[in-house]
Design an enzyme around this catalytic site. Structure first.
Site, short mmCIF file in Angstrom:
data_model
loop_
_atom_site.label_atom_id
_atom_site.label_comp_id
_atom_site.label_asym_id
_atom_site.label_seq_id
_atom_site.Cartn_x
_atom_site.Cartn_y
_atom_site.Cartn_z
N SER A 158 0.83 -1.19 0.00
CA SER A 158 0.00 0.00 0.00
C SER A 158 0.87 1.25 0.00
CB SER A 158 -0.91 -0.01 1.23
OG SER A 158 -1.70 1.15 1.27
N GLY A 159 0.59 2.15 -0.95
CA GLY A 159 1.37 3.38 -1.05
C GLY A 159 2.52 3.30 -2.02
N THR A 163 -1.92 2.04 -8.12
CA THR A 163 -3.06 2.63 -8.82
C THR A 163 -2.61 3.63 -9.87
OG1 THR A 163 -4.41 2.32 -6.83
CG2 THR A 163 -5.22 3.87 -8.49
N ASN A 244 -0.68 4.46 3.57
CA ASN A 244 -1.07 5.14 2.32
C ASN A 244 -2.34 5.93 2.57
OD1 ASN A 244 -1.44 5.96 -0.27
ND2 ASN A 244 -1.94 3.97 -1.12
N SER A 247 -5.35 4.14 -0.23
CA SER A 247 -5.09 2.72 -0.44
C SER A 247 -6.33 2.03 -0.99
CB SER A 247 -4.66 2.07 0.88
OG SER A 247 -4.49 0.68 0.70
N SER A 248 -6.14 1.24 -2.04
CA SER A 248 -7.24 0.45 -2.59
C SER A 248 -7.50 -0.73 -1.67
CB SER A 248 -6.89 -0.03 -4.01
OG SER A 248 -6.66 1.05 -4.87
N GLY A 472 -0.66 -5.69 -2.35
CA GLY A 472 0.60 -6.38 -2.13
C GLY A 472 0.60 -7.14 -0.81
N GLU A 474 0.92 -8.10 2.88
CA GLU A 474 0.67 -7.27 4.06
C GLU A 474 1.03 -8.03 5.32
OE1 GLU A 474 -3.30 -5.79 4.12
OE2 GLU A 474 -2.99 -4.41 2.45
#
Length: 1563
Positions: A158-159, A163, A244, A247-248, A472, A474
């Protein structure tokens, strides 16, 4: 990663560091397997030999584009390469075919503009710098060429920028498959800005174009919808997390479908595992989904509609202290989300329903429960909860009581009866949260489905490119069910990635034709079995969810029992419900507390029935009634099982496509630019599988060097080998054999080394270089010692000489001081005596001067005051009399104006009455014109008189004011003088004896002052009186001016009416003239005229065209009837003679046109440097008067002839021929055609007609001779002078078409030249490498000469092509203006191509390559000199960018240059972005010098940041200008006069009797 086998003392190595992950140092000592290293930060480290890795000291300072080219492919080498490139803003790096993208956390717009996309379009992979566009282009080309679908997998934590990377991929694919831009505008903007047109007047050709236009518009809508779906999905699926801000919280796979032609035909979005638990539970510093905060920041009317308030008042949002995020304006994002919804096809009603559902979820979270009266029951806690319950029911449009009942009760259906069970407060809260999560999940699925419907899918598409943007790996402090699913996904993708990397390795070995055995790689199938296999984690979790009495503790115990012997599973010591899974990226400990609740995927029946019965269709559609079979089915459904099936489907899709990988890396957790945290990055590289790919490479042949690089680096190990052969491959073989290495492989282009062999070779190379260095040091030390001795001896001699000189100078100084002291004393005594005398003399003179001055001032003051009084009296009398005169004069003028206005109004009334009579209109017009002129003159005279009067008054007042001011100043000066004299007198009285005679003088002066003061006061009173009189006069004057203005307005109205009457008369005259001209033209067309007539007597009255002195232009047949003009009488006998049986005029004219077209279609060549075809066409059209007719087909036939002649676009000779003809013909038309006679004023028309009448009357005596003379002047003299004719619409259209053909031919010649030199430019930007083995001592001079000849060959080919084109254009007499424009644009194209290639290819930014390009530019400069400025123009100046860039590459001592010197002196044309790019990519392959200093690089980076903040374009690439750089006026101005009568006509024309008019020449 391979263990180094040859680490010696003095080697530079990498060792592990707890803070920096890896740190470089130098080996100090080695004891057994322990290595002692002195690190770069001053510490001493002792470590095991197997944990030490060699450092490449010859690595490029800017890193390498592809990490497979690293000499040492290991973890610290990869980390150092990424850090080096990130520092230079090079965020993309290859690892084979894998792209690593490091998030810059700043705007880099120059990397993603249209210029950059055009550069990567169609470029070979690896040819340009690493970029996300290169991956997308490879996928697109593979799909087009192989017909197989491709996929691009974007992963990272994340981050990391997944995206944004996905957006860039989709943008580039849209650019390839349907998007285009013109002048910075997107296609959408062009369509929106398109002007409306009438569809019913389009030809079939235009209808075809319209169909293509509709296709393009559909592609635009698809493209725009795809990109606008991102804001909608981000609003409802993204949230702020610990790592992030955006974050998605779901996985996304975008399928972009293409048709057979490679155009985008459809798209679809698949989503995976939305994090539903976030709706009800968040922790600080995270946020819930963005849409909740956007809605709370909506406009006041929306907030009031949904009964919202501050986000901190809602339970689902206030669990975290983070409400606002830096850089996100919730109010603006709300409006942006609504706009995006409009674009993707969500209408206003659906938007209102969506936000109602979102608001209802927020209100549901504020419903709290308390214990009820019964056991295990609950009720609504308070009024506040009751309000939110009612609001939620109102927003969902369902019954409030039913909603309350659904939250606090459960219905259990048994075979015997239906049981209603109440829920305790904790269960009610769980029911509330389950309802909120279900509603939000259904809403998100509906939005995704709506977007897919809006985008549209192509069922016939068989090719697609999938872009996977998925979470990704985690690992947090608290890891729940979502983290298990995410890491399970990454395990699956990692297995797919490992198989792909291993396949790439095998393809590399096969391509190089080397022997290789099967290489084992680490497989994570055992982890996947642990999670997904029957009896695995997901299966046990589903089993636990099916039993009502199962808890998270029983589930955890079941896991401990089942997997106690599994090496991938572990149980933490101090926990009863936690478990650890050993993933490929590390160990992750999961908390099983909420696994059961989060895995259940069913909707409570009460909730289903409640929302299905909603009066809102939107809410009811979210919860459709279940089919009867589904309702009765008792099969269990879970999130884990459903996600497992989705993942299997995804993997099947990926397996059926050709994969491409992009690994996104977050350089720091602060989310700030220019910070690279080694520990954080190395962990992401492990999680992303990059290091896993490196391990696979290390299992085979991790080090791969081309023959040239290998010989260049290790040729010193066997110099004798280089002397025996010029083949690099054989040299490599002999070097390796001499070193005794084994298990290496030599391929077709590279040397493949096993792990550790590179370090062994480097160590031996270091020994050879060390021995050479010691020999050099020994010789240098000898030289330095001898030099020091000679210098010491020389210094001693110089020191002795200096001491002796110093003693002599000191003695001389003492003698000088004594003599100076005596002279100083003498002068000092003389100075004191003279000073005393001068002081005494000055005192006496001062006293005398004061006494004389006082007497003189007294006399002067008296005379001055007397003169001033006399002057004031004279001026006052003058002013009084002059003012009286002016008042009388102004009054007289005012009365005269009023009387004349009265007479004018009386005359105007008479004129109005006369204007009504049509018969007297002519006489009235003349009288009115005279009267108007007289009145205008009188009005101007009165205005001038009034102006003179006002100016005289103003001047008189100014003079009086100045006089008064002067008098006041004089009085003040007199007063000041009196005060000063009184003070002086007082001081004199005090210092001297009293003088009795002075007293009367003082009294007398005082009396004079008093009298003057009184006189001044009188003058002031008079001045005040005069001012009042002036004010009164001004008021009277203003009143008279107002009356005059009213009269003037009335007079102007009368003038306007008179002008209208005059216009009416003029229009009538014009209509009569036009009708007369039309009648004459019709009469002329009705009579058949023979081209071989010998006299003009038989001609009817024709519209002759003569030049008049007034305008110099032909009158175009405007013959006005007058008594002086008599028509030429027709002789019936002559007419009968002319009407003998022969072809009619139309048939004869058609034959003449056919002959002209036939002749023009041939290559007629040139006559005296003039194109014959252009001159022939012009003279024929002029003689036939085709420019003056309303209809003719000759123009279309000429245009078709030219179009068919230039169909062969590769025949430059024919194109140049027609370029010369079209430019000449266009020049003749430009100087001949003019607009119609409607622009002439009536006055000029009358004068022209009168002049024509006079000329025609002179011809009455001899009509035959006069007609011949006139025709001769028209045909002969007119050709020489290029007379102007009135152009009708067909002629003007022909001129426009000819202009378009000229531009088209010019563009074809220019583009042909570009096509020929483009392949050579790719060879000219990089110098071809010469074999190191060929540069041995014995044949170096011969090799250098051969190399120079080879290097310059490509440039000479370009020069040869330019020369050929120049000769072709000159041979066809193309105007020099057009030739210079062609070569100017070609040199601009060369500049753009070379400069852009230089900036995009690092291997081109070297010292030797700069010398190569500089030598080539010298060849172009010589060509410009050869071509002369007439034909080359400013071509050499167009190469300014590449010239300055190359000049910067080849200068020495770059570190000493300041930024000011570089930007002002060396490269003033280049921008900071371009200089930064060159400076960071530069490497010296010849002398080993360095680029500019780090301070200069830092200053450049600061300036680039400022430009980025100021919204300044930061693109470093140049754009090729393919526009037409000239206009018709430019051609007309640049070309000289053309004498067309001297052109020799072709025989076919000369022999025809219909073209006899071409035989006449100008004398």
């Amino acid at each position: 990663m391979g263990t180094p086998v040859n680490i010696i003392v003095g080697s530079h190595v990498w060792v592990e560091d707890p803070t920096l992950a890896w740190i470089d140092g130098e080996v100090v000592s080695i004891k057994n397997n322990e290595v002692h290293v002195q690190t770069s930060n001053g510490k001493k480290v002792t470590t095991d030999r197997s944990k030490v890795f060699p450092k490449d000291m010859e690595a490029p300072p800017g890193g390498v584009d592809d990490m497979t080219r690293l000499s040492y492919l290991h973890e610290p080498g990869v980390l150092q390469n990424l850090a080096t490139r990130y520092e230079l803003n090079e965020i993309y790096t290859y690892t084979g075919s894998i792209l690593i993208a490091v998030n810059p956390f700043q705007r880099l717009p120059h990397l993603y503009d249209t210029h950059m996309m055009e550069q990567y379009k169609g470029a070979d992979f690896g040819e340009l710098s690493p970029h996300v566009f290169a991956i997308a282009d490879v996928a697109y080309r593979a799909m087009i060429n192989e017909g197989k679908s491709n996929s691009i997998l974007v992963s990272g934590e994340s981050g990391a920028g997944k995206t944004e990377t996905t957006k860039m991929l989709m943008r580039y694919l849209a650019h390839l498959g349907g998007r285009s831009g013109v002048e910075g505008r997107t296609v959408e903007q062009q369509v929106l800005e398109a002007r409306p047109f009438n569809l019913f007047h389009l030809s079939p050709c235009y209808m075809y174009l319209l169909n293509q236009f509709v296709l393009v518009v559909s592609l635009i809508v698809l493209y725009h919808t795809q990109f606008q779906s991102n804001p909608v999905l981000e609003a409802f699926g993204n949230a702020k997390t610990v790592r992030n801000n955006n974050s998605s919280r779901f996985g996304k796979f975008v399928e972009i479908q293409f048709d057979k032609t490679g155009r985008i035909s459809g798209a679809a979005i698949r989503t995976y595992l939305l994090e539903r638990s976030r709706v009800c539970q968040i922790n600080t510093p995270e946020r819930n989904y963005h849409c909740f905060y956007f809605l709370c920041a909506a406009p006041p009317e929306d907030i009031q509609r949904y009964k919202l308030s501050d986000p901190r008042s809602f339970h689902y949002l206030n669990q975290s202290s983070c409400i606002e995020v830096d850089g996100i304006n919730d109010a603006e994002e709300y409006l942006a989300t609504k706009r995006a919804m409009d674009i993707v096809g969500i209408n206003e009603e659906e938007q209102e329903a969506i936000f109602r559902v979102v608001a209802a979820v927020l209100h549901l979270g504020n419903i709290d429960f308390a214990k009820g009266t019964e056991i295990d029951s609950s009720v609504i806690k308070d009024d506040k909860s009751r309000f939110h319950l009612n609001t939620a029911a109102e927003l969902l449009k369902c019954d409030c009581n039913n909603l309350e009942k659904a939250l606090i009760t459960r219905v259990i259906v048994t075979p015997e009866e239906i049981i209603t069970r109440t829920l305790d407060p904790a269960s009610a809260i769980a029911s509330r949260d389950a309802l909120a999560k279900t509603i939000y999940s259904r809403l998100f699925d509906w939005i995704v489905e709506k977007i897919n419907v809006s985008i549209g899918q192509d069922p016939n598409s068989k090719q697609l490119i999938g872009v996977l943007d998925i979470y990704g790996f985690e690992s947090f402090k608290v890891n729940s069910f979502e983290q298990l699913c995410i890491n399970y996904t990454n395990e699956k993708l990692q297995q797919h990635f490992n198989q792909h990397v291993f396949k790439m390795e095998q393809e590399e070995y096969t391509r190089e034709e080397i022997n290789w055995s099967y290489i084992e790689f680490v497989d994570n199938q055992d982890v996947l079995d642990l999670i997904e296999k029957k009896g695995g984690l997901i299966a046990l979790l589903d089993e636990a969810c099916m039993f009502p009495r199962s808890t998270h503790e029983t589930f955890a115990q079941k896991l401990y029992t089942t997997f106690k012997n599994n090496k991938r599973f572990a149980k933490p010591k101090l926990s009863r419900t936690d478990f650890t899974v050993v993933h490929y990226a590390g160990d992750v400990t999961y908390q099983a507390d909420q696994f059961l609740d989060k895995n259940k995927d069913y909707v409570v029946a009460e909730h289903q029935d409640l929302l299905n019965a909603s009066s809102c269709p939107f809410v009811a559609d979210l919860f459709p009634p279940l089919p009867q079979e589904t309702a009765k089915s008792s099969k269990f459904s879970s999130i884990g099982s459903r996600f497992k099936l989705q993942l299997q489907s995804l993997m099947e899709t990926l397996s059926s496509t050709e994969p491409h990988y992009i690994r996104c890396v977050k350089p720091n957790n602060l989310l700030k630019p220019a910070i690279f945290e080694n520990t954080n990055v190395i962990q992401q590289l492990r999680c992303g599988g990059v290091l896993e790919a490196i391990r696979i490479s290390c299992a085979g042949y991790p080090t791969r060097k081309t023959f040239y690089e290998f010989v260049n680096r290790f040729g010193v190990l066997a110099p004798e080998v280089l002397e025996g052969s010029n083949d690099d491959k054989i040299a490599c073989q002999k070097i390796l054999e001499k070193m005794g290495l084994e298990n290496y492989q030599i391929g077709k282009t590279k040397v493949f080394l096993r792990a550790g062999q590179m370090a062994d070779l480097d160590a031996r190379r270091a020994e050879v270089l060390g021995r050479a260095a010691r020999i050099i040091q020994r010789q240098i030390c000898t030289y330095i010692a001898k030099k020091q001795f000679v210098e010491l001896k020389k210094s001693a001699t110089q020191l002795q000489s200096f001491v002796r000189g110093t003693l002599a100078r000191k003695l001389y100084e003492c003698m000088r001081w004594e003599a100076a002291a005596v002279r100083i004393q003498k002068n000092m005594r003389r100075h004191k005596a003279r000073k005393s005398y001068l002081q005494l003399q000055a005192a006496a003179i001062t006293l005398q001067t004061g006494l004389r001055a006082m007497s003189a001032r007294r006399e002067f003051r008296f005379r001055k005051e007397t003169k001033a009084a006399v002057h004031i009296q004279a001026r006052w009398r003058c002013h009084r009399d002059y003012s009286h005169y002016k008042n009388l004069q102004g009054a007289a003028l005012t009365y005269q104006c009023a009387w004349r206005q009265r007479l004018a109004r009386r005359e105007l009334r008479k004129l109005k009455m006369a204007a009504r009579e049509t018969g007297a209109l002519k006489e009235a017009k003349d009288k009115l014109e005279k009267r108007v002129e007289e009145l205008t003159w009188r009005l101007g005279l009165e205005k001038r008189l009034r102006t003179d009067l006002e100016e005289a008054k103003a001047q008189e007042i100014a003079k009086l004011q100045e006089t008064l001011n002067d008098m006041q100043l004089q009085v003040e000066e007199a007063k000041a003088m009196v005060v000063k004299e009184r003070e002086a007198a007082r001081k004199a009285i005090e210092e001297a004896p009293p003088v009795i005679k002075e007293t009367p003088v003082l009294v007398e002066d005082t009396e004079k002052i008093n009298s003057l003061t009184a006189e001044v006061e009188q003058l002031k009173a008079l001045l005040q009186t005069e001012r009042q009189a002036i004010e009164a006069a001004k008021r009277e004057h203003a009143e008279s001016e107002r009356r005059n203005e009213e009269l003037i307005k009335k007079f102007e109205g009368a003038e306007k009416k008179i002008e209208q009457l005059q216009d009416t008369v003029q229009r009538l005259e014009e209509k009569a003239t036009n009708m007369e001209s039309e009648n004459k033209v019709l009469r002329q067309q009705a009579v058949a005229i023979s081209p071989t007539a010998k006299s003009l007597a038989a001609y009817p009255k024709s519209p002759f065209q003569l030049k008049t002195p007034e305008n110099g232009n032909a009158l175009n047949g405007e013959v006005k009837s007058s008594p002086d003009v008599t028509p030429i009488s027709l002789n019936p006998k002559e007419l009968e003679a002319e009407e003998k049986p022969q072809k009619s005029l139309n048939e004869k004219q058609q034959e003449n046109q056919d002959l002209l077209i036939k002749c023009v279609s041939q290559d007629l060549g040139f006559s005296g440097g003039k194109p014959i075809a252009a001159c022939l066409i012009y003279r024929c059209l002029l003689h036939w008067r085709s420019f003056e007719v309303e209809r003719t087909g000759v123009f279309d036939r000429i245009i078709q002839t030219i179009g068919s002649a230039i169909e062969s676009q590769d025949n430059n000779d024919k194109l140049a021929y027609w370029l010369s003809n079209s430019s000449t013909l266009l020049l003749l038309l430009q100087r001949t055609l003019k607009t119609g006679a409607a622009g002439l004023t009536p006055q000029r028309r009358r004068s022209s007609a009168a002049s024509f009448g006079r000329v025609f009357s002179g011809m009455r005596a001899s009509p035959q001779s006069a007609g011949r003379a006139f025709l001769g002047s028209r045909l002969i003299g007119g050709l020489g002078d290029l007379r102007q004719v009135e152009a009708k619409y067909p002629a003007l259209l022909f001129k426009q078409q000819l202009t378009a053909f000229l531009e088209k031919i010019y563009g074809m010649i220019r583009d042909n030249l570009k096509k020929e030199i483009s392949p050579l430019l790719g060879l000219c930007i990089q110098a071809p490498r010469t074999s190191r083995a060929s540069l041995i001592k014995g044949s170096r001079s011969q090799a250098n000469a051969l190399a120079q000849q080879t290097l310059i060959a490509h440039w000479q080919s370009i020069v040869k092509i330019l020369t050929n084109y120049l000769n072709v254009l000159k041979a066809n007499f193309v105007p020099s203006f057009l030739i210079s424009k062609v070569f100017t644009q070609i040199f601009s194209f060369i500049n753009v191509q070379l400069f852009n290639s230089l900036l995009l290819r690092r291997e081109c930014c070297s010292f030797s390559n700069g010398e190569y390009v500089k030598a080539g530019l010298a060849e172009l400069e010589q060509w410009c000199i050869y071509a002369t400025e007439e034909y080359a123009g400013s071509s050499w100046e167009e190469l300014k960018h590449i010239r300055q860039a190359v000049g910067f590459l080849v200068i020495h001592q770059k570190p000493k240059k300041t930024l000011k010197e570089i930007t002002n002196d060396l490269c003033p044309v280049l921008s900071i972005q371009q200089l930064y790019r060159i400076s960071t990519m530069y490497w010296d392959d010849k002398y080993g010098t360095h680029t500019v200093s780090s301070d200069v690089i830092s200053n450049m980076r600061v300036m680039m940041t400022e430009d980025s903040n100021n919204a300044v374009s930061s693109s470093f690439l140049l754009d090729d200008d393919s526009s037409i750089p000239f206009s018709v006026d430019d051609i007309s101005k640049s070309m000289t006069e053309i004498e067309i009568t001297d052109v020799d006509m072709p025989p076919l024309i000369r022999e025809n009797s219909g073209f006899t008019f071409l035989h006449q020449r100008k004398d």
